[in-house]
Design an enzyme around this catalytic site. Structure first.
Site, short mmCIF file in Angstrom:
data_model
loop_
_atom_site.label_atom_id
_atom_site.label_comp_id
_atom_site.label_asym_id
_atom_site.label_seq_id
_atom_site.Cartn_x
_atom_site.Cartn_y
_atom_site.Cartn_z
N MET A 28 0.84 -1.20 0.00
CA MET A 28 0.00 0.00 0.00
C MET A 28 0.88 1.25 0.00
SD MET A 28 -3.38 -1.04 2.08
CE MET A 28 -2.74 -0.97 3.72
N LEU A 31 6.78 3.07 1.40
CA LEU A 31 7.66 1.91 1.49
C LEU A 31 8.76 2.10 2.52
CD1 LEU A 31 8.05 0.99 -2.31
CD2 LEU A 31 6.35 0.21 -0.65
N HIS A 32 9.02 1.03 3.26
CA HIS A 32 10.10 1.02 4.25
C HIS A 32 10.91 -0.26 4.03
CE1 HIS A 32 7.59 -1.91 6.21
NE2 HIS A 32 6.60 -1.03 6.27
N GLY A 34 10.94 -3.05 5.45
CA GLY A 34 10.18 -4.31 5.46
C GLY A 34 9.69 -4.64 4.05
N HIS A 35 9.08 -3.64 3.39
CA HIS A 35 8.64 -3.86 2.00
C HIS A 35 9.84 -4.20 1.12
CE1 HIS A 35 5.51 -0.73 3.26
NE2 HIS A 35 4.77 -1.77 2.93
N GLY A 146 4.64 -10.38 4.09
CA GLY A 146 5.42 -10.28 5.32
C GLY A 146 4.79 -11.09 6.45
N GLN A 152 -2.89 -12.45 7.38
CA GLN A 152 -3.05 -12.17 5.95
C GLN A 152 -2.42 -13.29 5.11
OE1 GLN A 152 -2.87 -8.17 3.85
NE2 GLN A 152 -0.74 -8.77 3.76
P1 AMP Z 1 1.41 -2.98 3.46
O1 AMP Z 1 1.96 -1.94 2.56
O2 AMP Z 1 1.40 -2.57 4.90
O3 AMP Z 1 0.11 -3.54 2.98
O4 AMP Z 1 2.44 -4.19 3.42
C1 AMP Z 1 2.78 -4.81 2.21
C2 AMP Z 1 3.53 -6.08 2.51
O5 AMP Z 1 4.70 -5.78 3.25
C3 AMP Z 1 2.71 -7.06 3.36
O6 AMP Z 1 2.92 -8.38 2.88
C4 AMP Z 1 3.29 -6.87 4.73
O7 AMP Z 1 3.18 -8.01 5.55
C5 AMP Z 1 4.75 -6.61 4.39
N1 AMP Z 1 5.41 -5.91 5.50
C6 AMP Z 1 4.98 -4.80 6.14
N2 AMP Z 1 5.81 -4.48 7.16
C7 AMP Z 1 6.79 -5.42 7.14
C8 AMP Z 1 7.95 -5.64 7.95
N3 AMP Z 1 8.27 -4.84 8.96
N4 AMP Z 1 8.74 -6.69 7.66
C9 AMP Z 1 8.42 -7.53 6.63
N5 AMP Z 1 7.35 -7.38 5.83
C10 AMP Z 1 6.54 -6.34 6.08
#
Ligand code: AMP
Length: 277
Positions: A28, A31-32, A34-35, A146, A152
């Site tokens: 979404m 981006l950090h 984790g993404h 993640g 999810q």
């Molecule tokens: P989001 O943009 O929050 O929908 O996340 C997109 C993807 O990034 C999802 O599969 C999340 O689980 C993964 N994600 C978010 N935060 C982290 C993190 N800190 N470490 C690893 N994956 C992550």
């Protein structure tokens, strides 16, 4: 990096890549690291990596939450280019939903009734609705999610199986800040003080893991609840001890596949985390 705003442009470009192994990372945005870890894994394992940035309206039950969701698109594009992401799909809502389209209902085998599903009604129907659309448009061989969003991942695995799609769902470990706080786009909404306090989510999980042989699950739960109740600005929403394979509550620790999942509000910002051991 090629950037597409419409599904028709995206799918016609991808259809010319018949022999490629396509990896897909849905996000979404904001981006950090984790993404980026998801994208790095995808780059290692696939020949073409597609990232999507789309704040999916059907998975939000709260208007304020979606309206305050951070948007940092030009920074995101810079980050994606730096790690050599091949394709970015950044559609408008109208590219994916018709005006009066309703969220589809899925049978998610009860995975959507607990934790996130219990507190965010309809959330996983929204997730499944958008993931089914993405999978049909992109037709990836592998899709990366993640572990931070454990529920999810299980929902997406169940969906993929039900739809009989030949897509491998890859789970990537949670990337954290130095103080243990799981990286999240929502961290951008926290004050510097709350960013520090927020590390108590992970610390609580680690405390439970470290003391699993010493205290019962009931005692550990009570202990964490007391710690949270002493922090005025933090609101614990749930703390659940579950089997990591099916999210059913456990009363005793198992040999492995124990998951502890937590959700809490800090200054109005909702954070989730979990550990598996
Ligand atoms: P989001 O943009 O929050 O929908 O996340 C997109 C993807 O990034 C999802 O599969 C999340 O689980 C993964 N994600 C978010 N935060 C982290 C993190 N800190 N470490 C690893 N994956 C992550």
């Amino acid at each position: 990096m090629q950037i597409f705003k419409t599904k028709s442009d995206l799918s016609s470009s991808l259809s010319s890549l018949a022999d490629s192994l396509i990896g897909f990372v849905p996000t979404m945005g904001a981006l950090h690291n984790g993404h980026l870890e998801l994208l790095r894994q995808a780059k290692k394992q696939c020949s073409v990596v597609v990232c999507s940035i789309f704040v999916n309206p059907t998975q939000f039950s709260n208007k304020e939450d979606i309206n305050s969701y951070p948007n940092t698109l030009s920074d995101d594009i810079t980050k994606l280019e730096k790690i050599n992401c091949d394709v970015l799909y950044v559609p408008d809502v109208s590219d994916l939903y018709t005006i009066d389209e309703k969220t589809k209902h899925f049978n998610l085998n009860g995975l959507d009734n607990v934790m996130e599903g219990k507190f965010r009604k309809g959330h996983f129907d929204g997730v499944a609705t958008i993931i089914e659309k993405f999978f049909n448009i992109i037709k990836p061989h592998k899709a990366y999610f993640g572990q931070k969003d454990l529920q999810q991942i299980l929902v997406v695995k169940s969906l993929t199986k039900q739809l009989n799609l030949p897509i491998e769902i890859v789970s990537v470990p949670t990337i954290r800040k130095e103080n243990g706080l799981a990286m999240s786009s929502r961290n951008k909404l926290l004050s510097p003080k709350h960013l520090e306090t927020a590390s108590m989510l992970y610390k609580s999980l680690e405390f439970c893991k470290a003391n699993k042989g010493k205290f019962s699950i009931t005692n550990l739960k009570n202990c964490i609840k007391i710690q949270f109740s002493e922090q005025l600005e933090v609101d614990l929403e749930y703390l659940e001890f579950v089997d990591a394979n099916n999210l059913q509550n456990i009363s005793f620790f198992q040999e492995n596949n124990n998951a502890i999942c937590i959700a809490a509000y800090l200054g109005g910002v909702r954070l989730i985390d979990n550990i598996i051991f």
